[in-house]
Design a protein around this motif. Structure first.
Motif, PDB file in Angstrom:
ATOM      1  N   ASN A 157     -50.185  75.149  49.513  1.00 41.95           N
ATOM      2  CA  ASN A 157     -49.287  75.746  48.853  1.00 41.95           C
ATOM      3  C   ASN A 157     -48.147  76.306  49.678  1.00 41.95           C
ATOM      4  O   ASN A 157     -48.414  76.914  50.621  1.00 41.95           O
ATOM      5  CB  ASN A 157     -49.732  76.431  47.591  1.00 41.95           C
ATOM      6  CG  ASN A 157     -50.588  75.928  46.510  1.00 41.95           C
ATOM      7  OD1 ASN A 157     -50.372  74.738  46.230  1.00 41.95           O
ATOM      8  ND2 ASN A 157     -51.477  76.728  45.883  1.00 41.95           N
ATOM      9  N   ASP A 158     -46.953  76.373  49.249  1.00 45.38           N
ATOM     10  CA  ASP A 158     -45.794  77.029  50.032  1.00 45.38           C
ATOM     11  C   ASP A 158     -46.037  78.437  50.255  1.00 45.38           C
ATOM     12  O   ASP A 158     -46.479  79.193  49.085  1.00 45.38           O
ATOM     13  CB  ASP A 158     -44.370  76.832  49.268  1.00 45.38           C
ATOM     14  CG  ASP A 158     -43.418  77.192  50.135  1.00 45.38           C
ATOM     15  OD1 ASP A 158     -43.639  77.367  51.320  1.00 45.38           O
ATOM     16  OD2 ASP A 158     -42.104  77.204  49.674  1.00 45.38           O
ATOM     17  N   VAL A 164     -45.597  75.389  58.061  1.00 45.78           N
ATOM     18  CA  VAL A 164     -46.253  74.071  57.390  1.00 45.78           C
ATOM     19  C   VAL A 164     -45.076  72.956  57.755  1.00 45.78           C
ATOM     20  O   VAL A 164     -44.030  73.212  57.762  1.00 45.78           O
ATOM     21  CB  VAL A 164     -46.400  74.333  55.991  1.00 45.78           C
ATOM     22  CG1 VAL A 164     -46.940  72.840  55.330  1.00 45.78           C
ATOM     23  CG2 VAL A 164     -47.059  75.431  55.657  1.00 45.78           C
ATOM     24  N   TRP A 166     -44.109  70.252  56.268  1.00 47.25           N
ATOM     25  CA  TRP A 166     -44.268  69.277  55.195  1.00 47.25           C
ATOM     26  C   TRP A 166     -43.803  67.784  55.513  1.00 47.25           C
ATOM     27  O   TRP A 166     -44.298  66.684  54.735  1.00 47.25           O
ATOM     28  CB  TRP A 166     -43.173  69.921  53.968  1.00 47.25           C
ATOM     29  CG  TRP A 166     -43.511  71.362  53.926  1.00 47.25           C
ATOM     30  CD1 TRP A 166     -42.818  72.425  53.946  1.00 47.25           C
ATOM     31  CD2 TRP A 166     -44.568  71.799  53.091  1.00 47.25           C
ATOM     32  NE1 TRP A 166     -43.427  73.530  53.526  1.00 47.25           N
ATOM     33  CE2 TRP A 166     -44.570  73.033  52.888  1.00 47.25           C
ATOM     34  CE3 TRP A 166     -45.792  71.077  52.523  1.00 47.25           C
ATOM     35  CZ2 TRP A 166     -45.445  73.802  52.266  1.00 47.25           C
ATOM     36  CZ3 TRP A 166     -46.756  71.919  51.941  1.00 47.25           C
ATOM     37  CH2 TRP A 166     -46.485  73.351  51.776  1.00 47.25           C
ATOM     38  N   ASN A 167     -43.166  67.565  56.419  1.00 45.85           N
ATOM     39  CA  ASN A 167     -42.657  66.051  56.680  1.00 45.85           C
ATOM     40  C   ASN A 167     -43.904  65.299  57.206  1.00 45.85           C
ATOM     41  O   ASN A 167     -43.921  64.235  57.248  1.00 45.85           O
ATOM     42  CB  ASN A 167     -41.556  66.232  57.902  1.00 45.85           C
ATOM     43  CG  ASN A 167     -41.873  66.778  59.031  1.00 45.85           C
ATOM     44  OD1 ASN A 167     -42.557  67.827  59.189  1.00 45.85           O
ATOM     45  ND2 ASN A 167     -41.586  66.079  60.287  1.00 45.85           N
ATOM     46  N   SER A 169     -47.053  65.704  55.991  1.00 40.57           N
ATOM     47  CA  SER A 169     -47.852  65.897  54.929  1.00 40.57           C
ATOM     48  C   SER A 169     -48.349  64.661  54.384  1.00 40.57           C
ATOM     49  O   SER A 169     -47.741  63.630  54.640  1.00 40.57           O
ATOM     50  CB  SER A 169     -47.623  66.822  53.768  1.00 40.57           C
ATOM     51  OG  SER A 169     -46.474  66.183  53.083  1.00 40.57           O
ATOM     52  N   GLY A 178     -45.208  64.500  51.457  1.00 36.87           N
ATOM     53  CA  GLY A 178     -44.034  64.867  50.839  1.00 36.87           C
ATOM     54  C   GLY A 178     -44.844  66.206  50.244  1.00 36.87           C
ATOM     55  O   GLY A 178     -45.975  66.100  50.012  1.00 36.87           O
ATOM     56  N   GLN A 179     -44.258  67.366  50.205  1.00 44.35           N
ATOM     57  CA  GLN A 179     -44.687  68.784  49.770  1.00 44.35           C
ATOM     58  C   GLN A 179     -45.436  68.756  48.234  1.00 44.35           C
ATOM     59  O   GLN A 179     -46.181  69.250  48.039  1.00 44.35           O
ATOM     60  CB  GLN A 179     -43.469  69.652  49.898  1.00 44.35           C
ATOM     61  CG  GLN A 179     -44.043  71.124  49.452  1.00 44.35           C
ATOM     62  CD  GLN A 179     -43.011  72.048  49.502  1.00 44.35           C
ATOM     63  OE1 GLN A 179     -42.124  72.047  50.334  1.00 44.35           O
ATOM     64  NE2 GLN A 179     -43.138  73.360  49.156  1.00 44.35           N
ATOM     65  N   SER A 180     -44.559  67.946  47.570  1.00 44.63           N
ATOM     66  CA  SER A 180     -44.804  67.721  45.968  1.00 44.63           C
ATOM     67  C   SER A 180     -46.273  66.978  45.735  1.00 44.63           C
ATOM     68  O   SER A 180     -46.868  67.388  44.811  1.00 44.63           O
ATOM     69  CB  SER A 180     -43.661  67.201  45.185  1.00 44.63           C
ATOM     70  OG  SER A 180     -43.569  65.861  45.751  1.00 44.63           O
ATOM     71  N   THR A 190     -55.188  76.203  51.157  1.00 43.91           N
ATOM     72  CA  THR A 190     -54.030  77.240  51.533  1.00 43.91           C
ATOM     73  C   THR A 190     -55.039  78.450  52.070  1.00 43.91           C
ATOM     74  O   THR A 190     -54.208  79.108  53.244  1.00 43.91           O
ATOM     75  CB  THR A 190     -53.391  77.725  50.183  1.00 43.91           C
ATOM     76  OG1 THR A 190     -52.943  76.692  49.935  1.00 43.91           O
ATOM     77  CG2 THR A 190     -52.244  78.721  50.644  1.00 43.91           C
ATOM     78  N   PRO A 217     -50.547  69.517  56.424  1.00 44.19           N
ATOM     79  CA  PRO A 217     -51.401  69.593  55.390  1.00 44.19           C
ATOM     80  C   PRO A 217     -51.670  68.125  54.763  1.00 44.19           C
ATOM     81  O   PRO A 217     -50.700  67.338  54.612  1.00 44.19           O
ATOM     82  CB  PRO A 217     -50.558  70.153  54.114  1.00 44.19           C
ATOM     83  CG  PRO A 217     -49.024  70.124  54.802  1.00 44.19           C
ATOM     84  CD  PRO A 217     -48.867  69.691  56.057  1.00 44.19           C
TER      85      PRO A 217
END
Length: 298
Positions: A157-158, A164, A166-167, A169, A178-180, A190, A217
């Protein structure tokens, strides 16, 4: 009680079309491995998965295995006498100030975990820690570039205490990045990321063993549970995207599937170190993935 259908793993002979053998099966790998030659040599590209029973007497099939379910290995917040430079700063991170990071510095403190429930741990055993803070200076000033730690777990989680990427993940369950797609619905990944790399002296949260390291992540659990296949795929993704370390605070019984063993070998040859929780049951035999060759069990 929720029923999880079994996952059958099929290793095919070379130059065999899976449609001709088991039409409903799909490749275990949901992406093209970066080192295709190595993946082919280790047999990673010959594995398929299906929820239907595959043919049992087909000579085009080299091996049939059944995946096993598992999930999180509970984590406990834990942190050493502050020395030199950074560690002389007496960081302002709340869990450090409250002396709750006994994994980094254990001076025999008693820790109140949940005031509402009066959960008290301690007194601790003096020096029963990982000598965390003496290593901070070495890591900050001697390790370059900043390492990438792949947290292969329930997602991330952010959180402003984490650095992090995110690119990079990836979600091995849905084969999307992607983060979502890596939201942590179990709050385990986390937590693990904070122990590994929580930011230093930012007046928030905790401090990691390697503060401010990059976190990659990789979500391999649906909620708090998952299977070996998805975890192994996460190891390959991490190795392909230049992770220095793969952390797996997970447990999947005691018998690793062949695909997982080959995935760890793939990571080793890519220069990625794999680390896993040995288990939580005070027994001499570590669980999967800690018992896989070339994995460091902790």
């Amino acid at each position: 009680m929720f029923f999880e259908p079994p996952i059958f793993l099929i290793e095919l002979s070379n130059n065999v079309n899976i449609v001709d053998v088991c039409p409903l099966a799909e490749p275990v790998l949901g992406f093209e491995p970066k080192n295709k030659e190595l993946a082919d040599r280790l047999g990673l590209t010959r594995w398929y998965k299906t929820n239907t029973i595959p043919p049992l007497n087909d000579n085009r099939i080299i091996k049939i295995e059944m995946d096993t379910m598992g999930g999180i290995s509970p984590v406990y917040v834990s942190n050493r006498e502050k020395i030199n430079n950074l560690s002389d700063l007496s960081p302002n991170d709340p869990l450090w100030v409250a002396s709750k990071l006994w994994n980094i510095y254990n001076f025999g403190q008693i820790v109140l975990i949940d005031p509402g429930k009066a959960l008290i741990y301690g007194p601790g055993i003096i020096d029963m820690d990982v000598d965390g803070s003496p290593s901070w200076d070495f890591m900050y000033y001697s390790v370059s570039p900043t390492p990438i730690i792949a947290i292969v777990d329930s997602g991330i989680n952010d959180n402003r205490d984490l650095n992090v990427l995110w690119n990079l993940s990836w979600n091995t369950i849905v084969n999307l990045g992607g983060q979502s797609n890596v939201i942590d619905t179990c709050n385990h990944g986390t937590h693990v990321a904070g122990i590994a790399a929580g930011r230093f002296n930012n007046n928030y949260g905790t401090i990691g063993i390697f503060p401010d390291a990059y976190i990659m992540p990789i979500k391999v659990l649906d909620g708090c549970s998952g299977n070996q296949t998805d975890c192994a795929e996460g190891v390959i993704w991490a190795a392909d995207h230049n992770a220095d370390v793969v952390n797996m605070s997970l447990q999947y019984g005691f018998s690793p599937i062949s695909f997982f063993v080959s995935a760890v070998e793939y990571a080793k040859q890519a220069g990625t170190v794999c680390v896993a929780a040995s288990g939580n049951f005070a027994q001499p035999n570590p669980s999967v993935p800690a018992n896989i060759p070339n994995v460091i069990g902790v």
